[in-house]
Design a protein around this motif. Structure first.
Motif, PDB file in Angstrom:
ATOM      1  N   GLY A 470       4.404  13.844 -16.803  1.00  0.00           N
ATOM      2  CA  GLY A 470       4.659  15.279 -16.851  1.00  0.00           C
ATOM      3  C   GLY A 470       6.116  15.617 -16.614  1.00  0.00           C
ATOM      4  O   GLY A 470       7.022  14.945 -17.148  1.00  0.00           O
ATOM      5  N   PRO A 471       6.401  16.633 -15.777  1.00  0.00           N
ATOM      6  CA  PRO A 471       7.799  17.024 -15.545  1.00  0.00           C
ATOM      7  C   PRO A 471       8.638  15.927 -14.906  1.00  0.00           C
ATOM      8  O   PRO A 471       9.869  15.957 -15.008  1.00  0.00           O
ATOM      9  CB  PRO A 471       7.658  18.224 -14.599  1.00  0.00           C
ATOM     10  CG  PRO A 471       6.275  18.738 -14.809  1.00  0.00           C
ATOM     11  CD  PRO A 471       5.449  17.536 -15.123  1.00  0.00           C
ATOM     12  N   ILE A 484      13.390  17.803 -21.087  1.00  0.00           N
ATOM     13  CA  ILE A 484      12.124  18.158 -20.440  1.00  0.00           C
ATOM     14  C   ILE A 484      12.388  19.208 -19.375  1.00  0.00           C
ATOM     15  O   ILE A 484      13.170  18.976 -18.442  1.00  0.00           O
ATOM     16  CB  ILE A 484      11.455  16.928 -19.810  1.00  0.00           C
ATOM     17  CG1 ILE A 484      11.142  15.885 -20.885  1.00  0.00           C
ATOM     18  CG2 ILE A 484      10.172  17.325 -19.073  1.00  0.00           C
ATOM     19  CD1 ILE A 484      10.646  14.564 -20.328  1.00  0.00           C
ATOM     20  N   GLU A 485      11.763  20.357 -19.510  1.00  0.00           N
ATOM     21  CA  GLU A 485      11.957  21.432 -18.539  1.00  0.00           C
ATOM     22  C   GLU A 485      10.655  21.728 -17.812  1.00  0.00           C
ATOM     23  O   GLU A 485       9.630  21.992 -18.443  1.00  0.00           O
ATOM     24  CB  GLU A 485      12.432  22.711 -19.229  1.00  0.00           C
ATOM     25  CG  GLU A 485      12.726  23.837 -18.250  1.00  0.00           C
ATOM     26  CD  GLU A 485      13.298  25.060 -18.923  1.00  0.00           C
ATOM     27  OE1 GLU A 485      14.132  25.746 -18.299  1.00  0.00           O
ATOM     28  OE2 GLU A 485      12.908  25.336 -20.073  1.00  0.00           O
ATOM     29  N   PRO A 486      10.668  21.684 -16.465  1.00  0.00           N
ATOM     30  CA  PRO A 486       9.471  22.080 -15.727  1.00  0.00           C
ATOM     31  C   PRO A 486       9.214  23.574 -15.922  1.00  0.00           C
ATOM     32  O   PRO A 486      10.145  24.377 -15.988  1.00  0.00           O
ATOM     33  CB  PRO A 486       9.820  21.773 -14.269  1.00  0.00           C
ATOM     34  CG  PRO A 486      11.029  20.891 -14.322  1.00  0.00           C
ATOM     35  CD  PRO A 486      11.750  21.253 -15.573  1.00  0.00           C
ATOM     36  N   ALA A 579       5.263  20.277 -18.220  1.00  0.00           N
ATOM     37  CA  ALA A 579       6.484  19.819 -18.879  1.00  0.00           C
ATOM     38  C   ALA A 579       6.570  20.477 -20.249  1.00  0.00           C
ATOM     39  O   ALA A 579       5.630  20.419 -21.044  1.00  0.00           O
ATOM     40  CB  ALA A 579       6.466  18.303 -19.023  1.00  0.00           C
ATOM     41  N   THR A 580       7.698  21.126 -20.524  1.00  0.00           N
ATOM     42  CA  THR A 580       7.904  21.756 -21.827  1.00  0.00           C
ATOM     43  C   THR A 580       9.146  21.175 -22.490  1.00  0.00           C
ATOM     44  O   THR A 580       9.995  20.563 -21.837  1.00  0.00           O
ATOM     45  CB  THR A 580       8.063  23.278 -21.689  1.00  0.00           C
ATOM     46  OG1 THR A 580       9.208  23.564 -20.881  1.00  0.00           O
ATOM     47  CG2 THR A 580       6.834  23.899 -21.038  1.00  0.00           C
ATOM     48  N   GLY A 600       5.591  16.494 -22.176  1.00  0.00           N
ATOM     49  CA  GLY A 600       5.957  17.735 -22.853  1.00  0.00           C
ATOM     50  C   GLY A 600       4.784  18.452 -23.477  1.00  0.00           C
ATOM     51  O   GLY A 600       4.947  19.168 -24.463  1.00  0.00           O
ATOM     52  N   HIS A 601       3.587  18.311 -22.890  1.00  0.00           N
ATOM     53  CA  HIS A 601       2.389  18.902 -23.491  1.00  0.00           C
ATOM     54  C   HIS A 601       2.250  20.395 -23.207  1.00  0.00           C
ATOM     55  O   HIS A 601       1.385  21.051 -23.805  1.00  0.00           O
ATOM     56  CB  HIS A 601       1.149  18.153 -23.003  1.00  0.00           C
ATOM     57  CG  HIS A 601       1.122  16.724 -23.413  1.00  0.00           C
ATOM     58  ND1 HIS A 601       0.842  16.331 -24.700  1.00  0.00           N
ATOM     59  CD2 HIS A 601       1.387  15.573 -22.725  1.00  0.00           C
ATOM     60  CE1 HIS A 601       0.911  15.015 -24.782  1.00  0.00           C
ATOM     61  NE2 HIS A 601       1.242  14.531 -23.600  1.00  0.00           N
TER      62      HIS A 601
END
Length: 653
Positions: A470-471, A484-486, A579-580, A600-601
């Motif tokens: 994830g993040p 990757i941005e939280p 995570a984006t 990044g889901h």
């Protein structure tokens, strides 16, 4: 006027039935199989024509590509014989194209007709042990219960405990075939007759098959037409006429010389050995399950004290598609990912852990409604997948009388409880988990990867390592950290006001899930779950009262009655990080030899994570991909660095 997206509208088959209960295609004016015995024809032409019985008995994993799925007859015959002859450690990949898939409502009648034919075929058959009729019935039922939505694209399903991987590709073969990634040992050329369906027999299409041929690949077809022989010869196949089946005098078999087959790429060579997965959320659990199903030993490392502690830890979440006019990557992933997740859950779709009885997505505004109505008119989706509805219809479907907007009705969408699903999949044979084991670093190279946990312990070597953290993925794979941005998200839930009819039942108010700017989901225990906030860059995890009220206002925006009795002060909540990425698509693929990533889901991991885990597993194992080639390219971890480099080059001119 905009041109409809590739593959839309997808027209399902219009079947008519002859007096002997054999199905006939109205589109092509031809029967789906020989009146002399459809399954006997499958065995004679395609199985024997490709020498598959010997291949199965020898324990060779087999990959088949078929140009016309039709009723699934060839697949069922192949699968049944594979299970009869092949050792239990071998697998079958079967990929098949179909322009006009059979509609789900036609399956019961088709099943009855196929069973009668199969019983005649199997009676006294020397290759099958007793009970083959029941085994055929089980295979057919497993296929039909997982039948894909009428959506263009790739639809993967598993049968026989995962030994058989079936990928049905709905759409025009000339459009879909170039999108297939993989090498194949046998080809079934089984479109309708060349004079009725010439597209499936053209030289350019058969050349595409040749590009996907493994060394020594074979092909077979019931047609011995000169144009078919010439097309196969032009593609590098040596052809041979053999006696046909039933009334057909001749058929064709063909073999591609080893020295003319394309060389296997890196992704076509399977690896062996144990695998480490970093992260026990939905992304990590789906990867672990996909690999363990292939017989790999998987160790999952999780920094928290329990699985699904991040974004996968919410009480529940929706699994639903996104519709777009150009049928973009987001639409492709969500639509096929939804169907794959639904099939993967299997017995977990029990009304408590998961349910797929429809989701409603309302228009956000009049302008948005006009745009969506235009998309519906252009794509013309089958109602079994999506239907654009007026407010009154949606009110009736949902039981919420004050819905005032038109919207989409997705009858096969649904919801699931991610914690329960993750726990079930991490309990799969071959999967072990290490909780409270934060990974501080990874090192190694292809075939020998090591990781170090916060305790200082070194673990490995692992043949493959998948980072699904994830993040936190960027902390372990530094080149990805800038992409990757939280993103903080808070959900809310509470017990809504109950009507007089339900006040004494203790069951609360149940309705189908609704979406607009937010979503609303009534859980079996009576709680109403809704949300969610979306705050990129905010990494705080405390529950905030102002976000509770914002979520309540999202509920009001769907329908005011849904917020009755739900004050912000009475609500429970949970905040987590997702995570984006800059393009809102996940990052899934190979970073280096033996090093993979799935992150990044964002807010759609429940919808597509299982499909993307299967994609990773297929690449690790060197088997045909469940994703179209260009869609897989769009998810590559290197894409952001490559875009940045191109931008810098343009600016430097």
């Amino acid at each position: 006027m905009n041109v409809p997206a590739s593959g839309w509208p997808l027209e399902t088959a219009v079947l008519t039935w002859n007096d002997d209960e054999t199905p006939r295609s109205e589109a092509f004016g031809d029967v789906y199989f020989s009146r002399a015995g459809g399954f006997g024809e499958s065995e004679h032409v395609f199985l024997s024509g490709n020498d598959l019985p010997a291949r199965f008995s020898a324990g060779e994993g087999t990959r088949v590509l078929e140009t016309g799925f039709g009723t699934g007859r060839n697949f069922l015959a192949t699968a049944l014989l594979f299970l009869e002859l092949a050792p239990p450690e071998t697998s079958l990949d079967f990929v098949s194209l179909e322009k006009h898939p059979v509609a789900e409502h036609d399956l019961p009648r088709l099943a009855q007709a196929q069973r009668r034919l199969a019983n005649r075929w199997l009676e006294g058959h020397p290759r099958f042990a007793s009970g083959a009729e029941a085994r055929f019935h089980d295979l057919q039922s497993a296929l039909h219960v997982q039948w894909p939505d009428p959506v263009p694209g790739f639809h993967r399903r598993f049968l026989a405990g995962g030994r058989i991987r079936l990928t049905m590709i709905w759409g025009d073969a000339t459009e879909q075939l170039p999108r297939i990634e993989g090498r194949f040992d046998a080809f079934y050329l089984d479109g309708f007759a060349p004079d009725r369906n010439p597209e499936l027999w053209q030289e350019a299409l058969i050349e595409q098959l040749a590009h996907r041929a493994a060394p020594g690949a074979t092909a077979a077809t019931y047609s011995a037409a000169r144009r078919v022989r010439e097309a196969l010869a032009a593609a590098g196949f040596a052809t041979e006429k053999r006696p046909g089946f039933g009334r057909k005098r001749d058929m064709l078999v063909a073999r591609r010389a080893d020295d003319t087959a394309p060389q296997a790429g890196h992704d076509d060579i399977p690896s062996q050995g144990a695998v480490a997965v970093l992260g026990a959320g939905m992304a990590g659990a789906t990867v672990a399950r996909a690999l363990s199903r292939r017989g790999r030993e998987v160790m999952v490392f999780e920094s928290g004290s329990e699985p699904a502690g991040g974004g996968s830890g919410n009480p529940a979440g929706l699994v639903a598609p996104v519709i777009s006019r150009d049928w973009n990557r987001l639409s492709q992933l969500t639509a096929t990912g939804m169907g794959f997740m639904r099939a993967e859950l299997g017995a977990l779709v029990d009304g408590q852990t998961a349910a797929f009885d429809g989701v409603i997505k309302l228009a956000r505004s009049e302008r948005h409604a006009d745009r969506q109505a235009g998309i519906a008119a252009e794509l013309r989706p089958e109602p079994a997948f999506a239907r654009w509805c007026p407010p009154d219809d949606l009110a009736a479907l949902s039981g919420v009388s004050d819905i005032d907007s038109p919207g989409w009705w997705f009858p096969s969408a649904g919801w699931l409880r991610p914690r329960a699903v993750v726990a079930s999949w991490l309990a799969a044979p071959g999967v072990d988990s290490r909780l409270e084991s934060p990974v501080t670093g990874i090192e190694g190279r292809g075939g020998a990867w090591y990781l170090r946990t916060v305790s200082g312990e070194r673990h490995g070597p692992y043949a493959e390592l998948v980072v699904a953290a994830g993040p936190a993925t960027g902390d372990l794979v530094l080149p990805l950290s800038r992409w990757i941005e939280p993103c903080r998200g808070q959900v809310s839930w509470g017990n809504p006001a109950r009507s007089a009819e339900t006040a004494g039942t203790g069951t609360g108010v149940r309705g189908r899930p609704l979406m607009r700017e937010g979503y609303c989901l009534d859980l079996p225990g009576g709680e109403r779950l809704f949300g969610a906030s979306f705050l990129p860059g905010d990494e705080s995890l405390e529950v905030r009262e102002d976000e509770q009220e914002e979520n309540r206002q999202r509920l009001v925006g769907i329908a005011p009655s849904l917020a009755a009795g739900l004050s912000a002060a009475s609500l429970q909540g949970r905040a987590s990080l997702r995570a984006t990425t800059p393009d809102r698509l996940p990052i899934v693929g190979r970073l280096a030899e033996g090093l993979w990533v799935s992150t990044g889901h964002g807010a759609r991991g429940l919808t597509w994570s299982a499909l993307l885990a299967e994609f990773l597993a297929s690449r690790i194992e060197g088997s045909p991909s469940p994703l179209p080639r260009e869609l897989a390219e769009a998810l590559r971890p290197q894409r952001f660095d490559e875009r940045a480099a191109r931008k810098a080059a343009r600016q430097g001119r």
